[in-house]
Design a protein around this motif. Structure first.
Motif, PDB file in Angstrom:
ATOM      1  N   VAL A 180      -7.540  -9.196  -8.763  1.00 33.99           N
ATOM      2  CA  VAL A 180      -8.330  -9.403  -9.974  1.00 33.99           C
ATOM      3  C   VAL A 180      -8.290 -10.881 -10.378  1.00 33.99           C
ATOM      4  N   HIS A 223     -20.680  -7.394   8.574  1.00 41.73           N
ATOM      5  CA  HIS A 223     -21.045  -7.276   7.163  1.00 41.73           C
ATOM      6  C   HIS A 223     -21.469  -8.650   6.664  1.00 41.73           C
ATOM      7  N   TRP A 224     -22.449  -8.667   5.782  1.00 45.95           N
ATOM      8  CA  TRP A 224     -22.967  -9.950   5.317  1.00 45.95           C
ATOM      9  C   TRP A 224     -21.899 -10.794   4.611  1.00 45.95           C
ATOM     10  N   LEU A 225     -20.904 -10.130   3.990  1.00 43.04           N
ATOM     11  CA  LEU A 225     -19.862 -10.898   3.297  1.00 43.04           C
ATOM     12  C   LEU A 225     -19.028 -11.746   4.261  1.00 43.04           C
ATOM     13  N   MET A 226     -18.960 -11.310   5.508  1.00 45.10           N
ATOM     14  CA  MET A 226     -18.099 -12.002   6.475  1.00 45.10           C
ATOM     15  C   MET A 226     -18.713 -13.311   6.976  1.00 45.10           C
ATOM     16  N   PRO A 258      -1.962  -0.828  -4.825  1.00 39.37           N
ATOM     17  CA  PRO A 258      -1.774  -2.153  -4.253  1.00 39.37           C
ATOM     18  C   PRO A 258      -1.539  -3.198  -5.362  1.00 39.37           C
ATOM     19  N   HIS A 314       0.796  -1.228   0.000  1.00 42.38           N
ATOM     20  CA  HIS A 314       0.000   0.000   0.000  1.00 42.38           C
ATOM     21  C   HIS A 314       0.824   1.271   0.000  1.00 42.38           C
ATOM     22  N   ASP A 319     -11.631  -4.708  10.995  1.00 43.35           N
ATOM     23  CA  ASP A 319     -11.417  -4.361   9.595  1.00 43.35           C
ATOM     24  C   ASP A 319      -9.951  -4.499   9.189  1.00 43.35           C
ATOM     25  N   LEU A 365      -5.725  -3.440   7.481  1.00 42.87           N
ATOM     26  CA  LEU A 365      -5.138  -2.125   7.779  1.00 42.87           C
ATOM     27  C   LEU A 365      -5.847  -1.374   8.891  1.00 42.87           C
ATOM     28  N   MET A 366      -7.175  -1.472   8.918  1.00 47.03           N
ATOM     29  CA  MET A 366      -7.951  -0.545   9.746  1.00 47.03           C
ATOM     30  C   MET A 366      -8.554  -1.207  10.985  1.00 47.03           C
ATOM     31  N   ILE A 407     -15.608  -7.612  10.735  1.00 48.27           N
ATOM     32  CA  ILE A 407     -16.526  -6.477  10.648  1.00 48.27           C
ATOM     33  C   ILE A 407     -17.957  -6.994  10.480  1.00 48.27           C
ATOM     34  N   ASN A 424      -2.925  -5.171  -7.132  1.00 46.42           N
ATOM     35  CA  ASN A 424      -4.304  -5.454  -7.515  1.00 46.42           C
ATOM     36  C   ASN A 424      -4.437  -6.603  -8.505  1.00 46.42           C
ATOM     37  N   VAL A 425      -3.372  -6.876  -9.233  1.00 48.24           N
ATOM     38  CA  VAL A 425      -3.401  -7.987 -10.193  1.00 48.24           C
ATOM     39  C   VAL A 425      -3.813  -9.274  -9.470  1.00 48.24           C
ATOM     40  N   HIS A 442     -10.537  -8.396   5.462  1.00 49.24           N
ATOM     41  CA  HIS A 442     -11.931  -8.247   5.034  1.00 49.24           C
ATOM     42  C   HIS A 442     -12.261  -8.925   3.697  1.00 49.24           C
ATOM     43  N   TRP A 443     -11.273  -9.348   2.939  1.00 49.80           N
ATOM     44  CA  TRP A 443     -11.578 -10.092   1.716  1.00 49.80           C
ATOM     45  C   TRP A 443     -11.256 -11.586   1.871  1.00 49.80           C
TER      46      TRP A 443
END
Lengths: 305, 362
Positions: free
Chosen positions: B250, B354-357, B244, B152, B280, B283-284, B352, B246-247, B221-222
């Protein structure tokens, strides 16, 4: 004036050239486009008006030797991809005032590519925190747009007279959209899952340089400059300090102590194996001519700023 | 935990049950120059082959590629003192002693992502880096280098300057290498779960005889959790993959984690869980004390154990599930636990809201 370090830095930078007359990221390493361009611009800015250091011309010629037939430049001789350093080369060639065909080809390539845009569901878009449909430029083809490659693309396109091109407008919108609410920019995510990410000085500086001359929200500029003004006094890392001072200079906010900080930064890196980019960035920030070479000289300074 | 893969002896109390079809099945008539195979034999053989393949796949999955590994869990209450002996003792329990290090160049890859010094939950703590380095130095390593490629923050000097790592490394006399701006070489993707190939890797990897992933215990978080395998994203040079990187996102985070791990093939992993991160991440998030160091030579096993200590079922973390049978074991039955037992040390690291978690916990 704390400029005693400039000649030693310039000498050290020239001594770091590779055999092919370019510069690498590491001393003794392979030659790469980005450090070659930043070193070339720094030497060009420091040179007397009307004279060009032979090393700069040699570096520019090396860039020509690795330009691809489609106009883009890879990272170095053996790496034709990714091509995010293409706008860098345009700026050095333009600074030398020649290389018309190479610049035209590189600019055409730059205008033909963009970062990936993504249309997200509303629910997901809230979590991402920025507008993923605005195209800027990415580090690698096929991936989204980020602040640094977009900023360099905007500088190069502006230098080549493409300020009114729709892609330039998109790039400016993209940078404005990614601004962190409290001020400044980071790599290009202002928030994820509702958490505001912290700004970074180097990327804030590049964003501010890219926004020179644009009709963006003045509050973004104000907050970005304020962030830099508050963080630079505690920073002696060449990258963040040099680009930060250049950006503040571009927006007529250069602090009086800037020259002292640059001298301190040089003293710091001189003890810690300075890289060509360390030295080149400091030299670039030390010379007022650099903003012209970067197409970041504000056309109409205003009293209010 | 409910989705744990059962131990082999629970599945096959009688070993003969585990055998596939009898290879001596008389489908080919011997003693003649012309081989005669009947239609019925072909059908029977084909059925046997399909059945055998399915059975072999089931066996492979159940026994995680017949891999096993040892992981050592050590209590460590602070970053102040005694870390060197904790690390040394733990490694010895794993069979790693001075011959492992002697005469070798050892590359330590910390998780060093952010310049903020006031947040001890983000980066591998400098005290852990220095303690591990000291163990190998005392074991007569030819050199110990610390190398990282931040995802980052491109300004490596800023990170070193403001996080405190630069001063710690200087005091310890340790060399730091910026992998983001290293010269590169290419290496074919050994696993190919993603379409990334070849990988661009920093030439410093070739200088190292041993690679140690010195990760931080964090939620992500991902990915759910980020530990010694996800830490390896930082080996890939930013000049090739961006800031970042990012490749890799993706191409798919779970596949990328496994591809990078299989291609780089580190020799050892140590996870700094003394103060980890929950919420989170990476980082956060906020600080979460686990007061632990987790170590082992198999990264999948180390990460699975760390995940359990964070209150996760490793089978619910997609890349850990994918590591099973490819990188190493993640099931309890295939990991020999040494040092402190997991039971009683588990601390629930919150994600966090969140529904994704939900995928990481349900």
């Amino acid at each position: 004036m704390s400029t005693f370090w400039i000649q030693p830095a310039r000498g050290a930078l020239l001594a770091q050239r590779t055999q092919c007359g370019a510069w690498g990221y590491q001393v003794g390493g392979e030659a790469y486009v980005e450090p070659t361009v930043v070193a070339g611009l720094a030497l060009l800015a420091a040179g007397a008006s009307g004279t060009v250091e032979p090393a700069v011309s040699e570096a520019a010629d090396w860039l020509v030797s690795i330009q691809r037939t489609d106009g883009a430049l890879g990272l170095c001789t053996g790496l034709p991809d990714p091509c995010w350093a293409t706008p860098h080369a345009v700026l050095l060639w333009a600074g030398l005032g020649g290389y018309q065909s190479q610049r035209a080809l590189a600019t055409a390539w730059l205008l033909s590519v963009s970062g990936e845009t993504i249309l997200l569901d509303e629910a997901v878009a809230v979590d991402i925190g920025h507008d993923t449909t605005i195209p800027g430029w990415g580090w690698v083809q096929g991936t989204p747009s980020w602040i640094e490659p977009t900023a360099w693309a905007l500088l190069a396109l502006r230098r080549e007279g493409w300020s009114d091109h729709p892609r330039v407008g998109d790039g400016i919108r993209m940078i404005c959209d990614r601004a962190i609410p409290s001020g400044g920019w980071n790599f290009g995510n202002r928030a994820v899952f509702g958490s505001i990410l912290p700004p970074q000085p180097d990327l804030t500086a590049l964003a501010l340089l890219a926004l020179v001359g644009s009709a963006c929200d003045e509050r973004l500029i104000e907050r970005g400059c304020r962030f830099l003004a508050s963080t630079l006094p505690g920073i002696r890392s060449p990258r963040s300090l040099a680009w930060g001072l250049l950006a503040l200079d571009a927006w007529q906010r250069k602090p009086r102590e800037g020259e002292t900080w640059l001298a301190e930064s040089f003293a710091y890196v001189a003890r810690n194996r300075p890289t060509p980019l360390d030295l080149a960035q400091l030299l670039l920030a030390a010379n007022p001519r650099s903003l012209e070479l970067l197409a970041a000289r504000h056309p109409q300074p205003t009293e209010s700023r | 935990m409910s989705s744990e893969v059962p131990h082999p002896r629970d599945v096959f109390p009688n070993r003969s049950q585990a055998r596939g079809p009898d290879p001596r099945s008389p489908t080919v008539a011997p003693g003649r120059s012309r081989v005669r195979i009947s239609r019925r034999a072909i059908l029977a053989g084909a059925t046997g082959l399909v059945g055998g393949a399915a059975g072999a796949k089931w066996l492979w999955n159940t026994f995680e590629g017949f891999q096993s590994a040892s992981v050592f869990v050590a209590k460590a209450a602070s970053y102040d003192a005694g870390l060197e002996s904790i690390v040394r003792d733990g490694l010895r329990e794993l069979g790693i002693d001075s011959p492992w290090a002697k005469g070798n160049s050892i590359l330590l890859k910390p998780n060093f992502v952010d310049p903020r010094a006031e947040t001890p939950q983000i980066n591998t703590h400098p005290a852990v880096v220095c303690a591990v380095a000291e163990v190998f130095r005392r074991w007569d390593a030819r050199e110990v280098i610390v190398a990282e490629g931040q995802a980052h923050c491109r300004d490596v000097r800023l990170v070193l300057e403001q996080s405190g790592l630069g001063r710690a490394l200087q005091e310890a006399g340790l060399e730091y290498i910026d992998l983001n701006h290293d010269d590169v070489f290419t290496l074919e993707n050994r696993l190919r779960l993603t379409n990334i190939s070849p990988f661009y890797l920093p030439k410093t990897l070739r200088r190292a005889d041993k690679i140690v992933s010195l990760a931080k215990m964090k939620t992500h978080h991902w990915a759910g959790v980020t530990l010694s395998m996800k830490n390896l994203f930082g080996i890939l040079p930013g000049i090739c993959y961006g800031w970042p990187k990012n490749v890799l996102h993706v191409a798919g985070i779970p596949g990328s984690i496994l591809d990078v791990t299989a291609t780089v093939r580190p020799h050892l992993a140590i996870v700094d869980g003394i103060i980890g991160m929950e919420g989170d991440g990476p980082l956060m998030g906020t600080a979460k004390r686990a007061d632990l160091l987790v170590m082992g030579t198999n990264l999948a096993a180390v990460d699975a154990t760390s995940a359990r200590l964070m209150g996760f079922d490793p089978w619910h973390i997609r890349y850990l599930r994918g590591a099973s049978g490819r990188i190493g074991p993640i099931g309890k039955a295939r990991i020999e636990q040494r040092g402190e037992p997991i039971e009683g040390l588990e601390k629930r690291f919150e994600l966090i809201d969140h529904w994704l978690m939900k995928a990481f916990r349900d």
